[in-house]
Design an enzyme around this catalytic site. Structure first.
Site, mmCIF file in Angstrom:
data_model
loop_
_atom_site.group_PDB
_atom_site.id
_atom_site.type_symbol
_atom_site.label_atom_id
_atom_site.label_comp_id
_atom_site.label_asym_id
_atom_site.label_seq_id
_atom_site.Cartn_x
_atom_site.Cartn_y
_atom_site.Cartn_z
ATOM 1 N N ARG A 84 0.001 0.667 11.324
ATOM 2 C CA ARG A 84 -1.287 0.863 12.015
ATOM 3 C C ARG A 84 -2.275 1.606 11.111
ATOM 4 O O ARG A 84 -3.476 1.352 11.137
ATOM 5 C CB ARG A 84 -1.088 1.633 13.313
ATOM 6 C CG ARG A 84 -0.311 0.930 14.411
ATOM 7 C CD ARG A 84 -0.818 -0.426 14.749
ATOM 8 N NE ARG A 84 -0.092 -1.094 15.819
ATOM 9 C CZ ARG A 84 1.076 -1.721 15.701
ATOM 10 N NH1 ARG A 84 1.734 -1.756 14.573
ATOM 11 N NH2 ARG A 84 1.611 -2.337 16.748
ATOM 12 N N GLU A 110 -3.503 -0.833 8.605
ATOM 13 C CA GLU A 110 -4.467 -1.720 9.271
ATOM 14 C C GLU A 110 -5.828 -1.045 9.394
ATOM 15 O O GLU A 110 -6.871 -1.685 9.218
ATOM 16 C CB GLU A 110 -3.927 -2.080 10.653
ATOM 17 C CG GLU A 110 -4.858 -2.928 11.485
ATOM 18 C CD GLU A 110 -4.266 -3.213 12.848
ATOM 19 O OE1 GLU A 110 -3.054 -3.503 12.929
ATOM 20 O OE2 GLU A 110 -4.997 -3.126 13.851
ATOM 21 N N SER A 151 -11.481 13.158 -2.207
ATOM 22 C CA SER A 151 -10.243 13.485 -2.921
ATOM 23 C C SER A 151 -9.026 13.358 -2.009
ATOM 24 O O SER A 151 -9.059 13.759 -0.845
ATOM 25 C CB SER A 151 -10.303 14.907 -3.470
ATOM 26 O OG SER A 151 -9.104 15.222 -4.131
#
Lengths: 149, 149, 149, 149, 149, 149, 149, 149, 149, 149
Positions: free
Chosen positions: B90, B93, B116
């Site tokens: 997830r 995604e 960063s």
């Protein structure tokens, strides 16, 4: 004739460069957050009729493009499985480095399940810091437990 | 003889299961956040001597393992380039869907550069919600502008 | 010492072959469907204490293995991105062939969003047919609409 | 001149967006289920002459496009081995998580063999549920035992 | 303890080398063709009890290994997606070169559908030829038409 | 101007659809088997002048295209290493499942070496069968022993 | 209309070939080092208004292209994950061979952290040598220690 | 028995952790730079007899290991084509971002050819800087022009 | 306008087919070996002014194309990492089969180092043989020893 | 028990290092060229009984290992599709750069077909050169024309 949602994305980006429009302006005419509005313009979310027409007016899009904005798109915004752009790669690296940590901590707090990437919202802001300003991102997703049956 | 940092990670996880230790307990003995402490135990961060000995005592590790905890590890916690575990996927995604959105918004706010992943911290909490509790993650990373030379 | 959940899966499969246990028997002692019980034994779901102990008794597992059955596992049951086993490949092929069809029809019926793979159940049965019996699989997943924010 | 079946798919999708046609309407003129009709329009099935002409009339296609609809296409509807679209990925994840479970249960019930992806049908419907409506998919495929020779 | 079908394959190959057994001998005790018997020993087919015991006797396998021979295996005999062995690669090359030809000719003769790889048999023989003997392979698979529904 | 052999393949397929030509007709004008003729049209074999002109006449190709048909092409007819089309995939699956079997049996009969994919011929026919007609493919390739030096 | 930054890169390279411009000339009009100026023209850095206009004048670009030069680009200049060009491959090989050496030595000197690829500069020069001139590259990047939190 | 050079690398790293040896100490006993000595210990360079014995004495290696240190190793120190470790990835990113820049500038200065990765040396040092110390790496490789013949 | 060196390669191949020019003729006008001249035309080597103009005259190229022939190209002539064309694949197979042999024998004769692919020449000829003519290729590359520093 | 041919390769290499045997010595006892003998020891060729026993005596192998040497091995000596070792990579690079050149020149001389990698021999020698000695490799493979049928 437009045969692919990515053509609309290219149109919007091209007009955005030429007319120097900002995403915060887009968010205003859409009436949603800048995060969602940007994702929608970049072909990751479907707009409703009103949102699509507002975007169409801002970027001077034709009716056909406005129709495409209301279709659920084939999502996925990156050209390679491992992103090459340094900014986006840093996010991929965070998952590579912290992925198992996120998994352990969410399971410890919530049990087996996932954090939804659908019932999800995101908020990105500048965090002033004397040692150099920081990017602060707050992500919030519903916890979905695995169902037993 | 230990010849690989991942053997120490396996030892810790194995002992953690057997003795039912929680990551929040680990964080207490380490004296850092639960996010950093978990990542360090999973082989993504290097501990100092004191932290390594505290972890060694908690998990009953031998001296050799405690020495390994203080070495900067070869990072990367996932076995495949595209993660197969649903919870971790997830997150992948989210980058696939929102990657270009993050890029556009950070550039609009800060100009060309990155957030960063090294000067970075993360905080994960439960957000109570009547429609189902949510996972809330706050990420904060220093903005680093590209240098011109 | 067990250092990986897949060792427990191997143990269970090895005992299952040696003792000729059936998955429907496993489901009975677990007290859940045969689909969920099998997935849990194969390292894709976390059991609660009672379920793990019942499985431990059936397969004569040691306490350490029973502890591992209660941990949320790193999921993903296949050794390659494109499965080589003909039975499992047929399912991959169905997604390759029907993937865009599923997408179009779900969007037409529900709007933009997904079918949950977490709040999900599955039922597999034999369907008698004079031209050759059929495998019938019923899948049911909650529809999750994309959130606007 | 059309030199590729995917050009016809693009034409149909483009016309569908512009004229706001629904897949259920397509199914009516084709005279088959909405699942099969959608897959056929998306280039995964070959139509017969009558079906192709009905689709051609609905979408105002030229004769050449109608001829292409009757050719067995090079199948496979997804651009990448691991799908990037969240809706389609969930199905891939189901196979990743439940693949070995499906294999075990089909073998236990039927012996060695596969579920056909060719002699196959699929039915997708909305399942009303007070906790949120569900997507219900029934899949049925002939069992094909491995032949001994 | 055997925890993986491939261990049985390794055992059989090791014994075959040590005892200089031929596959035609294996086929005799199995009572099937040499093609099927070899594939079954190499972990691609499931044997029945009688076949497994005959193979077990020939190769002096223990009961546990004989039990594994009767389990439907996770199929796929090659270590890489594109085979590196020159003999096996030639077959892969044939598909690369003749794949679309096979597709065109089968569709022209049978319409849309596939040749089954399950209801399939194979026969491999030496074909004497003055210019150098040839390998002759006859493959026969049931044609399965795509179902309309 | 034609700059790539695949443009000629596309032209031929496009004309074949528009004019409803059959591969058996192509084979007749070429004067070779339907298997070789199809492969040659699809860009996998080089034709001689006479064959190329016959094909050019049948498909109404220009002189430049006819010249390209006589050039040894860059072979390989599939867009991906693992084919996505179900018909072609079945052949890939056969190699995945039977690859080591083919290797074992050819080595047992012939010793170390390969079956040529160059000095090779193929014959594809319908095999009538009351339980459903079958695709029968006979392949014949010269055995080439490894040379010692 | 320009819809992609790489179109501007192609324009610049095409004009550079036609007009025989040198990168050192480009650096002069940009007013930065030749290393940075080249990377910026090749779509890896964003220019400010003045730099973009100078480059536009040198290469006779239109206003739209000049606007694109000022946008933070999607970085990554190579078409494949492992580069095929021999010159660029040698650099990849250096990382393959010396990667773990760089890691060990930087950690020994600085502790856990990275060398920045953002706060970074590079200087490339010819080093005269009687045995054949050498390419000398000096790279300098800020050390960024991992943050504990 | 040692059957692989990487076993010697693991031995050295394991002893280095246990005995807290520094690479600069290794370089002293080897009598070469710290860069070359580290690479040699990590299995990327072959040592001569004297160097191998000195390393063997320092790390208390057996004769067999010392023999392996003198063999030209199969080089390549990273487990994946795209490195996951953040420190090493930054170097890969530099090539991704600056690869075409390096190519352009080397060709402009030297003509067609490459910078050798064999006749190559490297020097890594700390560069003090009030805004944060920097890693400075000087690389020097012989230019090799492409030969015309 | 030409924006990519491969467009020039396509132009040359297209003209070569249309005008039936042979590579040996090209080599004559270039004044180099047929091996080098072919590689240069196919975009793998940079020509000098005189060579480029001779090639331009032979293939009737415009000035812009002739300018591109003098630019050091982005090398790499194959569309996939593992080549699909049977002729080229055989060379890849030779490296797969004989790669470690080449390494062992070169190291035994020369010590640690490589054979240069830059200071390299190649000569391809027909070798008459009563059992069938042979392709004979002589390759010669300078040995480059690894430098110690 | 030996269950894999690569175990024999490892044994031979390990003994070769320990006893400082040279490949030219191996070739002498095998009675073939050093090129073939090395390839055979490294698991790429099958030996006959006499050769295997000679190798077994030289390396003090057990009977089981000697039996394995006579089995046609699963060929392919490299761990990755694109080799990481610099010496072997140079050969891969030669194919990448010169692959289409080899194809063009062989087709121009011989017509459509391939150079055999089976009926093949190779000879590697040092070529003295005042500017630095060279590696000279002569390869000879039978030309195999594509068969028309």
């Amino acid at each position: 004739m437009i045969t692919d949602r990515s053509q609309v994305t290219n149109l919007i980006i091209s007009k955005k460069v030429a007319k120097a429009i900002k995403w915060t302006q887009v968010a205003e005419v859409v009436g949603q957050s800048k995060e969602w509005s940007t994702a929608a313009c970049l072909g990751q979310m479907a707009m409703n009729k009103q949102q699509a027409e507002a975007v169409g007016a801002l970027f001077e899009l034709e009716d056909e493009a406005i129709a495409w904005l209301q279709i659920a798109p084939y999502k996925g915004s990156l050209p390679t499985a491992v992103p090459t752009d340094p900014l986006i790669y840093r996010w991929y690296e965070l998952i590579s480095v912290y992925g198992t940590t996120l998994k352990e901590l969410i399971h410890e707090e919530f049990g087996d399940g996932i954090m939804s990437a659908i019932d999800f919202s995101m908020d990105l802001n500048r965090e002033a810091d004397p040692k150099g300003d920081r990017v602060k991102v707050v992500m919030s997703g519903k916890f979905l437990p695995y169902k037993t049956y």
